[in-house]
Design a protein around this motif. Sequence first.
Motif, short mmCIF file in Angstrom:
data_model
loop_
_atom_site.label_atom_id
_atom_site.label_comp_id
_atom_site.label_asym_id
_atom_site.label_seq_id
_atom_site.Cartn_x
_atom_site.Cartn_y
_atom_site.Cartn_z
N ILE A 155 0.97 -1.60 0.28
CA ILE A 155 0.58 0.08 -0.12
C ILE A 155 0.86 1.72 0.43
CG2 ILE A 155 -1.89 1.23 1.25
CD1 ILE A 155 -2.91 -1.71 2.51
N ALA A 156 2.29 1.50 1.20
CA ALA A 156 3.09 2.32 1.03
C ALA A 156 3.49 2.73 -1.02
CB ALA A 156 3.60 1.96 2.23
N GLU A 157 3.98 1.38 -1.17
CA GLU A 157 4.38 2.16 -2.60
C GLU A 157 3.22 2.19 -3.70
OE1 GLU A 157 6.21 -2.25 -2.60
OE2 GLU A 157 7.93 -1.96 -2.72
N LYS A 158 2.35 2.25 -3.07
CA LYS A 158 1.41 2.59 -4.43
C LYS A 158 0.99 3.86 -4.13
CE LYS A 158 -1.64 -1.51 -5.36
NZ LYS A 158 -2.60 -2.43 -5.20
N LEU A 159 0.83 4.77 -2.76
CA LEU A 159 1.40 5.88 -2.71
C LEU A 159 2.03 6.88 -2.57
CD1 LEU A 159 -0.79 5.13 1.20
CD2 LEU A 159 -1.49 5.65 -1.57
N ILE A 160 3.35 6.40 -2.64
CA ILE A 160 4.30 7.29 -3.26
C ILE A 160 4.42 7.24 -4.40
CG2 ILE A 160 7.04 7.05 -2.74
CD1 ILE A 160 6.27 5.76 -0.32
N ARG A 161 4.18 6.46 -5.60
CA ARG A 161 4.72 6.35 -6.65
C ARG A 161 3.43 7.29 -6.98
NH1 ARG A 161 4.50 0.47 -6.46
NH2 ARG A 161 2.73 0.53 -6.96
#
Length: 282
Positions: free
Chosen positions: A255-261
Amino acid sequence: MIRLDNVKVSFKDKVAVDLGRVIEIADGERVGIIGSNGAGKTTLLKSIIGLVPHKGNIALGVPSNEISVHMQYNSYVDTVSIRNIIEMVMGCRITDNQKLQEMIEFFEFEGCLDKRWKQLSGGQKQRLTLILVMCKDSKIVMFDEVTSGLDFETRQRLMDKLVTWYEEKHTTLLITSHYYTELDNLATKILYLKDGRAVDYGSKEELFRKYCGNAVVIFEDTEKGREIAKAHKQIKAAEGFIALSCDNDDEEVEIAEKLIRNHINYRRSNNDIEMMTINAER
């Protein structure tokens, strides 16, 4: 030990508190009693110390008159100085009581001793009552909405003082509040009241996992955010935000990676009392 066995308090036809279960508080535990205004928090404290009649049983590890209590509203005479008030209540001169001197210094209250009650600010009035309550060093201490009516900065300073003072003590604390963040560093357990009933009771971590999962990722409710949320477990959040429950570290990282992208700011929590409360009402 405090044992509240199906405690019920009624005023005429209105039921103010009806726990509907047994609540046990072990010696040295710090219990945050939370709920909105009118949830029964103050009434429950008053029933424990015998100020209001109740049904059910209340068992205390000490006599009720040995419990120190800070109630939400306090008032003192305005015809004498604060110094005189402290010495009358404590039954001794400030200069003869080392603990009292320590408390006055701890709360940075020296400059208020020669003032009158009406000259004190809201925060100073709260500090006066805290000094009188905490100086007794009781085994059980109860604080009722201790920061009510104070601005955010003053509330935070007072709570920081309480955390520091009780850090190494084995005092049993009961603290009512509807400012949930105030209890983050002070309470070890939470009793959540709604309309006088006990919604749940347990450790902060236990209740968070029960209602929110292992961790929660919270971010602003936007179109991009809603698209990301579709692939994950969404739970209730404050208005204008999205909260995703994570059962394990891998899911949280995903989830964190999707939000950062997508350049979406977020925060992560594994013990947010407000999030737990929102989702306990489902």
